[in-house]
Design a protein around this motif. Structure first.
Motif, short mmCIF file in Angstrom:
data_model
loop_
_atom_site.label_atom_id
_atom_site.label_comp_id
_atom_site.label_asym_id
_atom_site.label_seq_id
_atom_site.Cartn_x
_atom_site.Cartn_y
_atom_site.Cartn_z
N LYS A 71 8.95 -54.87 91.12
CA LYS A 71 9.84 -55.96 90.26
C LYS A 71 9.07 -56.36 88.86
O LYS A 71 9.51 -57.02 88.09
CB LYS A 71 10.05 -57.28 91.05
CG LYS A 71 11.09 -58.19 90.56
CD LYS A 71 11.46 -59.29 91.50
CE LYS A 71 12.63 -60.02 90.90
NZ LYS A 71 13.23 -61.01 91.84
N LEU A 72 7.67 -55.94 88.91
CA LEU A 72 6.79 -56.09 87.62
C LEU A 72 7.32 -55.25 86.71
O LEU A 72 7.73 -54.40 86.71
CB LEU A 72 5.35 -55.92 87.93
CG LEU A 72 4.64 -56.91 89.16
CD1 LEU A 72 3.48 -56.48 89.23
CD2 LEU A 72 4.56 -58.37 88.71
N ASP A 73 7.16 -56.02 85.16
CA ASP A 73 7.36 -55.00 84.06
C ASP A 73 6.03 -54.49 83.79
O ASP A 73 5.61 -54.57 82.47
CB ASP A 73 7.64 -56.12 83.01
CG ASP A 73 9.04 -56.90 83.21
OD1 ASP A 73 10.06 -56.44 84.04
OD2 ASP A 73 9.03 -58.22 82.76
N ILE A 74 5.71 -53.55 84.69
CA ILE A 74 4.68 -52.91 84.46
C ILE A 74 4.77 -51.37 84.08
O ILE A 74 3.95 -50.77 83.65
CB ILE A 74 3.84 -52.77 85.86
CG1 ILE A 74 2.24 -52.34 85.52
CG2 ILE A 74 4.51 -51.88 86.75
CD1 ILE A 74 1.27 -52.63 86.83
N ILE A 75 5.82 -50.82 84.00
CA ILE A 75 6.08 -49.47 83.58
C ILE A 75 6.66 -49.61 82.33
O ILE A 75 7.70 -50.11 81.91
CB ILE A 75 7.41 -48.78 84.53
CG1 ILE A 75 6.88 -48.84 85.90
CG2 ILE A 75 7.80 -47.42 84.23
CD1 ILE A 75 8.06 -48.43 86.99
N ASN A 76 6.12 -48.96 81.28
CA ASN A 76 6.41 -48.92 79.98
C ASN A 76 6.76 -47.42 79.56
O ASN A 76 6.88 -46.50 80.37
CB ASN A 76 5.10 -49.22 79.26
CG ASN A 76 4.03 -48.44 79.34
OD1 ASN A 76 4.02 -47.28 79.87
ND2 ASN A 76 2.73 -48.93 79.05
N GLU A 77 7.15 -47.40 78.17
CA GLU A 77 7.59 -45.88 77.87
C GLU A 77 6.78 -44.94 78.06
O GLU A 77 7.06 -43.68 78.36
CB GLU A 77 7.82 -46.06 76.16
CG GLU A 77 9.20 -47.14 75.94
CD GLU A 77 9.38 -47.22 74.64
OE1 GLU A 77 8.66 -46.48 73.75
OE2 GLU A 77 10.26 -47.81 74.23
N ARG A 78 5.42 -45.27 77.85
CA ARG A 78 4.33 -44.17 78.18
C ARG A 78 4.41 -43.55 79.42
O ARG A 78 4.07 -42.44 79.73
CB ARG A 78 2.90 -44.62 77.91
CG ARG A 78 1.79 -43.63 78.17
CD ARG A 78 0.61 -44.06 77.54
NE ARG A 78 0.57 -44.58 75.87
CZ ARG A 78 -0.73 -45.09 75.38
NH1 ARG A 78 -1.84 -45.27 76.21
NH2 ARG A 78 -0.38 -44.93 74.17
N THR A 79 4.54 -44.43 80.59
CA THR A 79 4.72 -44.09 81.79
C THR A 79 5.57 -43.30 81.95
O THR A 79 5.65 -42.31 82.79
CB THR A 79 4.61 -45.34 82.84
OG1 THR A 79 3.72 -46.18 82.50
CG2 THR A 79 4.70 -44.94 84.28
N LEU A 80 6.77 -43.64 81.67
CA LEU A 80 8.14 -43.09 81.82
C LEU A 80 8.15 -41.43 81.14
O LEU A 80 8.40 -40.51 81.48
CB LEU A 80 9.30 -43.42 81.22
CG LEU A 80 9.60 -44.83 82.06
CD1 LEU A 80 10.94 -45.44 81.21
CD2 LEU A 80 10.01 -44.37 83.37
N ARG A 81 7.51 -41.55 79.88
CA ARG A 81 7.15 -40.22 79.11
C ARG A 81 6.05 -39.30 79.96
O ARG A 81 6.56 -37.99 80.06
CB ARG A 81 6.55 -40.56 77.76
CG ARG A 81 6.64 -39.23 76.86
CD ARG A 81 6.15 -39.64 75.67
NE ARG A 81 4.79 -40.13 75.30
CZ ARG A 81 4.50 -41.48 75.11
NH1 ARG A 81 5.74 -42.34 74.85
NH2 ARG A 81 3.36 -41.95 75.05
N ILE A 82 5.37 -39.70 80.66
CA ILE A 82 4.49 -38.85 81.50
C ILE A 82 5.08 -38.40 82.86
O ILE A 82 4.87 -37.12 83.03
CB ILE A 82 3.12 -39.64 81.77
CG1 ILE A 82 2.31 -39.85 80.44
CG2 ILE A 82 2.14 -38.90 82.79
CD1 ILE A 82 0.86 -40.74 80.73
N CYS A 83 5.75 -39.29 83.50
CA CYS A 83 6.28 -39.04 85.04
C CYS A 83 7.52 -38.59 84.86
O CYS A 83 8.06 -37.68 85.80
CB CYS A 83 6.25 -40.32 85.70
SG CYS A 83 4.54 -40.95 86.04
#
Length: 833
Positions: free
Chosen positions: A381-393
């Protein structure tokens, strides 16, 4: 190679960690030989025709067998794992740090010319042209070295120790705790450092899981894909062996602890490396089935609601990861129909129900899930996933920047010329290089210290940053806000005097709009100045406070035998980390004066409400003989307390009638009545009417009702709009108040009173229906529901709608009344699991 090598670890690499001096010397030789192989690969792997097996295969196998002792294999496996993470994860982070200043410069362009920046972005960002969107697991860049090393080792002892080492590291990273930042204004918000740590942890997990899958799948590698007739035999033979890593337990814990965003991606990477037979084994089929249900549950979860167990970014990560896994060639797609039949979507509306549904199948785990203390806010539920995380994974999500360098004239859209701005970026690159060097020096320092030293520095920097931010909020910010509000109040009074001197004869609504417009510019100026002054205060006072607290904390927490130079370096690093966290918070929350604008807007609204010349709804002639608001408030409360204390036995028709007449006179003839006390009087009048209906409905005669209706029909009452207490007459609080006397005749009587209010246009039928529907959200005892049914039936009896919409609402209220009456809860009721 030197800056990318695994540094000497004083805790684990010394002589005492080896069984003999020969084993220690052999490991040093193995280490040197390993880095020699790595160097040769770096220099030659891009040469056409060069292969690892031919050039380095024998050298690799000889290096591994220099000393056939389990301790040596363990140390080398740990070295291999550490170098894998440094080369593939930390090296990428360093390159990203180099670009931070360039990114900051590009972000600054947004404020210079947003239109041109948007055009530039469209020219750079285009969809990836690909005929096959499903990308199978690959080993790009330096990962190829570690893959080839494993495949060419041909050493089962090394494979076992490497597998153990990878599993241990994966379990350690999978247990990493991430919590919301204490220096943010929301429980789900995290700071930038936490986002970086999460991205690093997740990237490391996915890489290690992929390598673990490679090691585990080596004995089952086959060049032929035509072995359908052999699958059943292979499954039968291999079904009795369980894997070393308990994926099923990891998944169940991830659901229970709300950390699917950390666990599912690396499990998907691991499963992607398995062969087709492995994924058909009973153990892995259970895992795939659970992943399928997780995917369905995520799709059926509304992550926009406040009680959603996952955030929007988590949902994107999980959907993309699992979709990629389900489309891989080795995935057993023929199992979908069976899963679909057993997947009851109605029972899996969200992940909480999925957790409850699968906790009943703990027998599959072989062990019970260890309960862990619940956190304030789950990771998912945390706002811990940013665009960089999505771009990598999830590289397939969104659009990836692609610069087309094709000069073929046949491609009509192949050439896109962009003027470089290297002169502006040169200073940024130099600054990034300096910070890169500082980062390397800090890493080298920590590698020479016990692992507890880094943990201590990180802990101190986080706590000191939190303390300093609280000091800013509780001391500096409060003082700045109060000072700014005092200045703003003086401005409002000055503006009011100017407008009164002009003697404008305009409607009330226009007067308020014009008054607000006249102070907008001053508000923005005051907010900007206050924000700048607050930042200056922070820059002048916070560094000293931060450093003083860091020094005390480091002195208290580090070991007593730590050298003075070590403590000094820890203080500098912790101070820098804490200062960066504080600066990030200031940039996020004290920007452009928005914080002070909110305060001034609230103060402006309060000023307009409590200032009679600006809040005149209707012209009134002041009657000094009319009872003051304070006196009539006390009179109303005295009668209400009498009802509470002894059910109103001392009330008379005269006392009730007199207080209502005085209330009407006060509301209608007191020019000095402010909006705040006026609203209190309306609230008290509504509560008084409800108390009479509940305890003394014999006094709430038609004549007394007319007096209430006369008061509630005033134009100033209408001005309350949605704040009107009549719009909350059927609130849960009022329902409980009416139920306290436990008298059945209260509810039909109230229904008739409500009917009169609707007919007299005091209570809007649309609003009343909304109140009734809202009651469905509460759990009520059956007797109260039946009483509500009687009340609603009386309220709509013989009611004639004036239009089609009102007629529909009437039927809705009738249906609600019937529903309230028919609801029953048997004693053996229990929710469906």
């Amino acid at each position: 190679m030197g800056e990318l090598s695994v540094c000497f670890q004083i805790d684990t690499d010394n002589r005492e960690n080896f069984p003999s001096a020969v084993a220690f010397r052999s490991f040093k030789n193995q280490r040197d030989a390993f880095y020699e192989i790595f160097r040769i690969w770096e220099e030659n792997h891009s040469v056409p025709g060069w292969t690892f097996q031919i050039a380095l295969g024998s050298k690799t196998r000889s290096m591994l067998t220099l000393h056939n002792d389990a301790i040596n294999y363990y140390h080398f496996a740990r070295l291999f794992k550490s170098q894998l993470l440094i080369s593939c994860i930390h090296k990428r982070q360093q390159s990203e740090v180099d670009d931070d200043e360039s990114i900051s410069f590009l972000k600054a362009l947004k404020h210079v010319n947003p239109k041109k920046l948007n055009q530039l972005q469209k020219r750079l960002v285009t969809p990836q042209p690909s005929t096959n969107q499903i990308m199978e697991p690959s080993f790009p860049g330096v990962q190829e070295f570690f893959k080839d090393f494993i495949l060419c080792a041909f050493n089962p002892i090394f494979y076992i120790h490497l597998e153990n080492c990878l599993v241990h590291e994966i379990m350690e990273l999978n247990d990493t705790q991430f919590t919301g930042s204490e220096i943010e204004d929301s429980e789900t918000m995290v700071d930038e450092q936490a986002q970086k740590n999460f991205t690093t942890c997740l990237s490391s997990l996915r890489l290690l899981a992929k390598m673990l899958g490679l090691v585990v799948s080596i004995p089952y590698r086959s060049e032929s894909n035509n072995f359908t007739e052999l699958i059943a035999t292979q499954v039968e033979v291999r079904s009795k062996v369980l894997p070393k890593v308990n994926l099923l337990l990891c998944l169940h814990n991830a659901i229970a602890l709300g950390k699917l965003s950390l666990t599912v991606p690396w499990i998907a990477k691991y499963l992607a490396m398995m062969d087709a037979v492995s994924l058909r084994l009973p153990y892995y089929k259970h895992i795939l089935e659970l992943l399928y249900y997780i995917y369905r549950a995520v799709n059926n979860s509304d992550f926009k609601t406040l009680d959603s167990p996952i955030s929007r970014q988590t949902a994107i990560l999980l959907k993309s990861t699992l979709s990629w896994l389900f489309e891989l060639p080795n995935f057993p797609k023929d199992l979908y129909p069976a899963w679909q039949k057993t997947c009851k979507v109605k029972e899996l509306k969200n992940l909480k129900q999925l957790d409850k549904h699968y906790m009943q199948k703990n027998a599959l785990l072989g062990e019970l899930i260890v309960p862990i203390a619940t956190t304030k806010c789950y990771l998912d539920k945390l706002d811990i996933i940013n665009e960089r995380t999505l771009r990598i994974c999830c590289p397939s999500v969104g659009q990836t920047p692609v610069i087309n360098t094709n000069t073929n004239s046949n491609n009509y859209n192949s050439n896109k010329h962009i003027t470089p701005v290297s002169s502006q970026l040169l200073k940024s690159v130099r600054g990034a290089s300096i910070r890169h060097l500082e980062w390397q020096l800090e890493e080298a320092f920590f590698h020479g210290q016990p692992a507890s030293t880094r943990k201590t520095v990180d802990f101190v920097s986080e706590r000191v940053a939190s303390t300093c931010v609280k000091h800013i909020c509780n001391t500096l910010l409060m003082s700045s806000r109060e000072s700014n509000l005092n200045t703003f109040r003086k401005l409002l009074k000055k503006k009011q005097r100017e407008r009164q001197s002009e003697k404008l004869e305009e409607p009330f609504s226009n007067d308020i709009i014009d008054f607000k417009a006249s102070v907008v510019n001053e508000m923005n100026t005051l907010a900007t100045n206050a924000s700048k002054e607050l930042k200056d205060q922070c820059e002048s006072s916070i560094p000293a406070i931060c450093e003083a607290r860091v020094v005390k904390s480091i002195e208290s927490l580090l070991a007593e035998d730590s050298l003075a130079t070590v403590k000094e370096m820890c203080v500098k690093i912790a101070t820098r980390l804490a200062t960066e966290r504080i600066h990030q918070w200031i940039q996020a929350h004290i920007v452009g004066g928005s914080l002070f604008i909110k305060d001034m807007e609230l103060e402006l609204n309060r000023f307009l409400k409590n200032n009679s010349p600006l809040h005149t709804v209707q012209e009134k002639k002041h009657n000094p003989n009319a009872i003051s608001p304070t006196t009539i408030t006390d009179d109303l409360r005295e009668l209400m307390w009498d009802i509470f204390d002894n059910t109103g036995v001392n009330l008379t028709m005269m006392s009730v009638s007199t207080v209502l007449d005085n209330l009407y006179q006060t509301l209608n003839e007191r020019v000095d009545l402010l909006a705040g006390p006026e609203k209190v009087l309306y609230l008290l009048s509504t509560d008084f009417a409800l108390l009479l209906a509940a305890y003394r409905n014999d006094l709430l005669t038609e004549k007394i009702q007319d007096k209430f209706i006369k008061i509630w029909s005033m134009s100033r009452w209408k001005a309350l709009e949605l704040d009107s207490p009549i719009y909350r007459i059927f609130s849960p609080r009022n329902i409980m108040l009416l139920a306290q006397p436990e008298e059945d005749d209260v509810w039909p009587f109230l229904g008739k009173f409500v009917k009169r209010l609707i007919i007299k246009d005091i209570l809007d039928v649309d609003s009343f229906s909304d109140q009734c529907v809202a009651l469905f959200r509460q759990d009520w005892p059956v007797p109260i529901l039946k009483h509500l049914s009687k009340c609603l039936s009386e309220a709509i009896a013989d009611f004639r709608a004036s239009d089609e919409a009102t007629e529909k609402i009437k039927y809705l209220l009738g249906w609600i009344a019937e529903t309230y009456h028919e609801i029953e809860f048997p004693n053996d009721y229990s929710p469906i699991d």
